[in-house]
Scaffold this motif. Structure first.
Motif, PDB file in Angstrom:
ATOM      1  N   GLY A 154      -2.942   9.899   2.130  1.00 20.41           N
ATOM      2  CA  GLY A 154      -1.558  10.232   1.847  1.00 20.41           C
ATOM      3  C   GLY A 154      -1.443  11.477   0.988  1.00 20.41           C
ATOM      4  N   ARG A 155      -0.241  11.979   0.869  1.00 15.46           N
ATOM      5  CA  ARG A 155      -0.032  13.174   0.063  1.00 15.46           C
ATOM      6  C   ARG A 155      -0.236  12.872  -1.426  1.00 15.46           C
ATOM      7  N   ASP A 156       0.121  11.667  -1.874  1.00 17.06           N
ATOM      8  CA  ASP A 156      -0.017  11.312  -3.279  1.00 17.06           C
ATOM      9  C   ASP A 156      -1.417  10.790  -3.608  1.00 17.06           C
ATOM     10  N   VAL A 158       0.867  -1.174   0.000  1.00 19.54           N
ATOM     11  CA  VAL A 158       0.000   0.000   0.000  1.00 19.54           C
ATOM     12  C   VAL A 158       0.904   1.223   0.000  1.00 19.54           C
ATOM     13  N   PHE A 159       0.803   2.046  -1.050  1.00 18.85           N
ATOM     14  CA  PHE A 159       1.676   3.197  -1.205  1.00 18.85           C
ATOM     15  C   PHE A 159       0.822   4.444  -1.415  1.00 18.85           C
ATOM     16  N   VAL A 160       0.960   5.398  -0.507  1.00 16.80           N
ATOM     17  CA  VAL A 160       0.173   6.634  -0.597  1.00 16.80           C
ATOM     18  C   VAL A 160       1.062   7.867  -0.512  1.00 16.80           C
ATOM     19  N   GLY A 161       2.388   7.670  -0.466  1.00 20.90           N
ATOM     20  CA  GLY A 161       3.277   8.788  -0.250  1.00 20.90           C
ATOM     21  C   GLY A 161       3.348   9.108   1.236  1.00 20.90           C
ATOM     22  N   GLU A 162       3.576  10.345   1.560  1.00 18.69           N
ATOM     23  CA  GLU A 162       3.616  10.759   2.966  1.00 18.69           C
ATOM     24  C   GLU A 162       2.233  10.559   3.599  1.00 18.69           C
ATOM     25  N   VAL A 163       2.204   9.868   4.751  1.00 19.20           N
ATOM     26  CA  VAL A 163       0.928   9.586   5.420  1.00 19.20           C
ATOM     27  C   VAL A 163       0.471  10.836   6.171  1.00 19.20           C
ATOM     28  N   LEU A 164      -0.751  11.288   5.839  1.00 18.55           N
ATOM     29  CA  LEU A 164      -1.306  12.484   6.459  1.00 18.55           C
ATOM     30  C   LEU A 164      -2.313  12.165   7.565  1.00 18.55           C
ATOM     31  N   ASP A 165      -3.079  11.068   7.408  1.00 21.47           N
ATOM     32  CA  ASP A 165      -4.095  10.776   8.411  1.00 21.47           C
ATOM     33  C   ASP A 165      -4.568   9.324   8.274  1.00 21.47           C
ATOM     34  N   LEU A 166      -5.133   8.812   9.367  1.00 26.86           N
ATOM     35  CA  LEU A 166      -5.805   7.519   9.399  1.00 26.86           C
ATOM     36  C   LEU A 166      -7.246   7.776   9.796  1.00 26.86           C
ATOM     37  N   GLN A 167      -8.191   7.433   8.924  1.00 22.76           N
ATOM     38  CA  GLN A 167      -9.585   7.791   9.141  1.00 22.76           C
ATOM     39  C   GLN A 167     -10.482   6.551   9.091  1.00 22.76           C
TER      40      GLN A 167
END
Length: 847
Positions: free
Chosen positions: A764-766, A738-747
């Motif tokens: 993520g940022r991406d 699982v790749f989302v870039g920089e992790v911003l939040d878990l919701q």
């Protein structure tokens, strides 16, 4: 000497003439054999079903899925045909492999999908083995280069064709891959020999590491001449290619690799129907026992006293070894169902940590039901189940326990059924207080896998857990509003003479010298010290009373003498000038230990005469510091009747004491002890108690279980929390691709009935990614889906860290294993436990 020579010569002549006759007979037989073969071949062209016997032999290596028609099973003496519910219709198609999950420890329960229709779900009455149920096949290894089997007694090989047993001369057998001369590739083959070992386990471990490190074939072979196991990597047609690989091996940290050649090449995988690899078995001296076989089966001739051993564990039944489709070795333990369950129960629910027979019986039925329902899950690999948490944790005979053996024996052949069909008996280690509906974890509803509270539902049971005292509860406080109830109760049971009813006026009145001296004598008697010979003149003031207390408790060995003048000055602060110099060390030490506490204004008021409240509080705290009165402690069992029952130590029985009708009863709230006239004792509470001269509990302190009142509170994973930075979350989810870039939040997006996270969005940022059900905990790397997310933000409002607070361990569906133990403690029987966790099920005896 001539006579024997003539005899021998004549015997040889007779043998020679017989051999000639045999050769002539053999020629005739060959002609007849050729004719019979042609006739047999023609008949088979017209009737191809005669090849069924050969097909049956092949299925022993790679068993085909069983027929979808459900066979009948035994229910006591009569036979009952199980019908298949619509939710498990054979018309549906399901994957043959269970979901891929992160590996976890023993306490994790099996997690195969509940909606999956197993390929072999019920028992055949023809397959029963001395009342031990049908044979089940457990895949112990699926990717081995060689296998070593030992036995402390006689070892035998089982003939695959007719089932006959032939004893093997040695009690250690090594089965390894072997390439026949007729199937070797022509030309030279080069490999990089990495290392050699005397022990097969070390070679196997190195081979596993090499496979993880390099995308190249790894081969382990037994060097008979040097009596060692050799591990090689790669397979090349030229020396230069092998040299390049050798450099890679050197860079990986292996010290002395070298290139070897003229060894048989491994299977290239292009024609799986004609494998070049065969199995070869040798004894401990390297002498060959068998070769050029696709399958070998071994058994112990005296399995009860000398069972088979493999990788340090002992096993009942047989060990079947065969060449799988990947041209590697698969090891399967074939044994009766009941003997399999004996090796599962102690690994899934420890009888040492959770010694309740009814809970272990419930685990035995659940394990048996799961095995019955999921037989054939890995039929394409040639076995039924794995010995890990992906199926059920199975440790063989070496892990069996007398208590779990009893649980298995007392439930022999019993399974849980729903509408006449064995259920998919999923279970989880710790449910966190409530199980979950299957659709929120596995994506599909199952009627018997519904959310239930992990606690007794019988209100009568819960009402029996209350302890009551006839002593009137009074909140006694000093002039500062601080509670003195506990202090006065401790002094009373220690034998100090106090008024029957302590009034507010008594507490606020000042002490006199006579009272102080009597208290000092009593305290020194309890502490087994000499009475204080000359109490200070100022014994009614703080300094003199502090000297009285320290001398009564410790005599001339008071730890206050260890304090220097500078220590005392620092600890007492601005108050030190108001305390006589010869008493400063005593006061400072009691302040240091929390026995003397300042008033609400932060002062000690050393020049004022002590009130009864202040003096008795100091006296009680000092006595407790020296274990006067001595309070015993323990861990409580659920209360029932009029006795306090405490849990015994490891291997010890529980012990109990009667309760005094007028006992002092205290309960801990917010870190402090408060008096109460009635409190609940559910089991697991830490208690402090005191016994009077008649052996009754006259003083009892109860600290509530912080894990709560649910039946799985005995688990160390009932509550948990973990802190993760966004970078750590990013690294963790990358393991699951699982790749989302920089992790911003878990919701959390949606929740189940038990408030488990059914759907989680990773922002993520991406990009963002959404994870569902069973995959959430493995992707996130947490124990359970039952959690909440707290966020710590930086000055720019970005997440610095996540704190994930959760409950439970496992997938949360079906029976809670620790909860089963808790219900057994409450008095539930095994069938009541199973019916509590599996809605609408019945207990059915199959054999």
């Amino acid at each position: 000497m001539s006579t024997p020579e003539v005899f021998i010569g004549r015997a040889r002549g007779e043998q020679t003439s017989k051999a000639k006759g045999k050769r002539q007979t053999a020629k005739g037989r060959t002609l007849w054999g050729t004719r019979l073969f042609l006739l047999f071949f023609c008949l088979n062209l017209m009737c191809p079903t005669t090849w069924a016997q050969e097909a049956t032999r092949k299925r022993r290596v790679n068993p085909a899925p069983p027929a979808k028609n459900t066979p009948t099973v035994r229910d006591g003496v009569a036979r009952t045909a199980f019908k298949v519910p619509a939710a498990y219709s054979s018309e549906e198609t399901h994957p043959t492999k269970p979901p891929v999950l992160s590996p976890e420890k023993r306490s994790q329960s099996p997690v195969s999908s509940p909606e999956k229709r197993p390929q072999s779900s019920v028992l055949s009455p023809q397959s029963s083995n001395r009342g031990l149920g049908p044979e089940i096949r457990i895949g112990l290894a699926t990717n081995a280069d060689f296998v070593s089997i030992t036995c402390d007694g006689p070892l035998a090989r089982v003939d695959v064709q007719n089932g006959s047993v032939a004893e093997v001369a040695d009690n250690k057998i090594t089965v390894q891959l072997n390439t026949g001369e007729s199937r070797r590739q022509r030309g030279k083959t080069y490999r990089v020999q990495v290392a050699s070992f005397k022990k097969s386990a070390e070679a196997d471990e190195t081979a596993k590491k090499l496979r993880r490190k390099f995308d190249e074939p790894v081969v382990t072979r037994f060097d008979r001449e040097n009596q060692q196991y050799v591990v090689s990597v790669g397979e090349y047609s030229t020396s230069s290619e092998a040299q390049t690989m050798m450099v890679r091996v050197l860079n990986a940290g292996y010290r002395k690799p070298w290139v070897e050649r003229d060894q048989p090449a491994a299977l290239n995988g292009r024609n799986k129907n004609t494998p070049r690899w065969q199995l070869r078995a040798v004894d401990r001296d390297g002498d060959e026992i068998a070769r050029d076989a696709q399958i070998m089966t071994f058994t112990a001739l005296d399995g009860d006293r000398a069972p088979l051993k493999y990788l340090g564990s002992t096993y009942r039944g047989k060990l079947e070894i065969f060449l799988n489709r990947r041209q590697r070795i698969t090891v399967v333990n074939v044994l009766p169902m009941e003997e399999y369950v004996r090796g599962v129960v102690p690994n899934e629910l420890s009888p040492n940590a959770f010694p309740q027979l009814e809970a272990l019986k419930a685990q035995a039925v659940a394990a048996r039901t799961y095995a019955v329902r999921n037989r054939g899950n890995f039929s394409e690999e040639g076995f039924d189940l794995l010995p890990t948490a992906l199926s059920q944790v199975y440790g063989g005979r070496s892990t069996e326990h007398a208590m779990t053996d009893q649980a298995v024996a007392e439930t022999r052949g019993v399974v849980a059924t729903y509408n006449g069909e064995p259920i998919n008996a999923l279970y989880t280690s710790t449910s966190g207080g409530r199980t979950e509906n299957s659709e929120f974890v596995f994506g599909k509803p199952v009627p018997y896998l519904k959310s239930v509270v992990t606690a007794p539902q019988d209100r009568v049971r819960r009402n029996d857990r209350w302890i009551e005292t006839e002593r009137k509860t009074e909140a006694i406080t000093d002039a500062e509003g601080r509670s003195l109830t506990r202090e006065l109760a401790l002094l009373t049971i220690a034998g100090f003479q106090l008024p029957e009813r302590v009034s507010a006026s008594y507490l606020t009145s000042t002490v006199n010298s006579r009272e102080c001296e009597q208290w000092g004598d009593k305290l020194s008697l309890l502490a087994r010290q000499k009475p204080v010979s000359a109490p200070p003149r100022t014994v009614t003031e703080l300094g003199g009373f502090a000297r009285l207390v320290t001398e009564a408790l410790w005599g001339s060995e008071s730890p206050s003498t260890l304090l220097t003048e500078e220590d005392a000055r620092y600890l007492l602060g601005s108050e030190q000038a108001s305390i006589p110099e010869n008493f400063r060390a005593d006061v400072a030490y009691l302040v240091r230990e929390g026995i003397i506490r300042p008033f609400s204004d932060g002062t000690l008021r050393p020049r004022t005469t002590l009130t009864h409240a202040t003096a008795l509080a100091i006296l009680a705290r000092a006595a407790v510091l020296r274990s006067v009165p001595k309070l015993e402690n323990g861990n409580a069992r659920p209360f029932s009747g009029d006795r306090l029952t405490l849990r015994g130590g490891k291997g010890k029985e529980d012990f109990s004491f009667p309760l005094s009708p007028r006992l002092y009863l205290f309960r801990k709230l917010g870190g402090e002890w408060f008096p109460t006239s009635r409190t609940e004792l559910i089991g697991g509470e830490a208690v402090n108690y005191h016994l009077d001269s008649r052996g009754r509990v006259d003083y009892l302190e109860i600290a509530p279980v912080l894990n709560g009142a649910t039946s799985d509170r005995f688990s160390q994973f009932s509550w948990w929390d973990v802190a993760l930075t966004p970078e750590e979350v990013k690294a963790q989810i990358a393991k699951a691709n699982v790749f989302v870039g920089e992790v911003l939040d878990l919701q959390p997006v949606s929740l189940g009935v038990s408030h488990r996270v059914a759907q989680l969005r990773i922002v993520g940022r991406d990009r963002s990614a959404t994870v569902d059900g069973i995959h959430i905990r493995s992707v996130l790397g947490v124990r359970e889906n039952l959690f909440v997310v707290e966020r710590s933000l930086d000055e720019h409002g970005r997440v610095k860290s996540f704190r994930i607070r959760g409950r439970g361990w496992g997938h949360g569906v079906g029976m809670c294993q620790v909860g089963a133990y808790g219900l057994a403690v409450e008095g539930y029987s095994y069938d009541q436990i199973l019916k509590h966790f599996y809605s609408g099920v019945q207990m059915t005896k199959l054999y």
